[in-house]
Write a protein that holds these residues in place. Structure first.
Motif, mmCIF file in Angstrom:
data_model
loop_
_atom_site.group_PDB
_atom_site.id
_atom_site.type_symbol
_atom_site.label_atom_id
_atom_site.label_comp_id
_atom_site.label_asym_id
_atom_site.label_seq_id
_atom_site.Cartn_x
_atom_site.Cartn_y
_atom_site.Cartn_z
ATOM 1 N N UNK A 171 0.669 -1.177 -0.011
ATOM 2 C CA UNK A 171 -0.217 0.099 0.001
ATOM 3 C C UNK A 171 0.854 1.234 0.043
ATOM 4 N N UNK A 172 0.458 2.338 -0.680
ATOM 5 C CA UNK A 172 1.134 3.418 -0.942
ATOM 6 C C UNK A 172 1.251 3.940 0.456
ATOM 7 N N UNK A 173 0.043 3.836 1.228
ATOM 8 C CA UNK A 173 -0.008 4.563 2.554
ATOM 9 C C UNK A 173 0.967 4.196 3.572
ATOM 10 N N UNK A 174 1.375 2.754 3.530
ATOM 11 C CA UNK A 174 2.397 1.977 4.428
ATOM 12 C C UNK A 174 3.699 2.897 4.204
ATOM 13 N N UNK A 175 3.951 3.234 2.792
ATOM 14 C CA UNK A 175 5.120 3.651 2.443
ATOM 15 C C UNK A 175 5.243 5.467 3.028
ATOM 16 N N UNK A 176 3.954 5.969 2.672
ATOM 17 C CA UNK A 176 3.812 7.431 2.987
ATOM 18 C C UNK A 176 3.960 7.374 4.766
ATOM 19 N N UNK A 177 3.548 6.347 5.594
ATOM 20 C CA UNK A 177 3.579 6.410 6.811
ATOM 21 C C UNK A 177 5.129 6.481 7.213
ATOM 22 N N UNK A 178 5.939 5.614 6.732
ATOM 23 C CA UNK A 178 7.233 5.405 7.151
ATOM 24 C C UNK A 178 7.863 6.623 6.717
ATOM 25 N N UNK A 179 7.942 7.467 5.407
ATOM 26 C CA UNK A 179 8.291 8.686 5.237
ATOM 27 C C UNK A 179 7.879 9.869 6.253
ATOM 28 N N UNK A 180 6.661 9.883 6.746
ATOM 29 C CA UNK A 180 6.166 10.565 7.487
ATOM 30 C C UNK A 180 6.886 10.366 8.958
ATOM 31 N N UNK A 181 6.955 9.227 9.270
ATOM 32 C CA UNK A 181 7.473 9.027 10.694
ATOM 33 C C UNK A 181 9.000 9.256 10.707
ATOM 34 N N UNK A 182 9.702 9.178 9.985
ATOM 35 C CA UNK A 182 11.072 9.725 9.623
ATOM 36 C C UNK A 182 11.323 11.044 9.595
#
Length: 140
Positions: free
Chosen positions: A59-70
């Motif tokens: 899911x794009x959302x999962x990768x988005x969340x990784x970028x956001x958290x970093x």
């Protein structure tokens, strides 16, 4: 593949914007600023294309969340470190992804001139040794 390009299918995330506190200057760590992130994640998307089933992709959302958290997470001095953390977390969390490219841009920089942004881009491939070890471990 060469170090510059990876062929095949990929997930694409463009222009993700987050407020973070990265940089070597004290005001960057105190006030923070906007960062713009692009991510490419290479993986085989044929099964997802055939099945139309989200379980066959990432899911794009999962990768988005990784970028956001970093980016919104602990302060780092270098954009290289921010990019590397996004790449490493993505490869660790999603074994089906074979390579990740991350671009981290800083639109508001103290330079004498007009710029869209300054930043870094890194490309990392999953290490083949890890795949071999995992294959051996699953056969035991």
């Amino acid at each position: 593949p060469t170090t510059g390009e990876v062929g095949g299918d990929k997930l694409i995330l463009r222009g993700l914007q987050f407020h973070g506190f990265h940089g070597v200057k004290q005001e960057e760590k105190t006030l923070g600023q906007k960062f713009v992130i692009d991510v490419d994640a290479w993986m085989d998307l044929a099964a997802a294309g055939d099945s139309d089933d989200i379980s066959h992709t990432v899911s794009y959302s999962d990768i988005y969340r990784i970028a956001k958290s970093v980016v919104e997470g602990p302060s780092r001095n270098l954009l290289e470190s921010v990019a590397q953390s996004i790449v490493n977390t993505t490869l660790l969390k999603f074994p089906q992804i074979s390579a990740v490219r991350v671009k981290v841009g800083k639109p508001h920089v103290a330079v004498q001139g007009v710029v869209d942004y300054l930043g870094v881009e890194i490309l990392r491939h999953r290490k083949t040794e890890i795949k071999v070890i995992l294959r051996v471990a699953t056969c035991i």
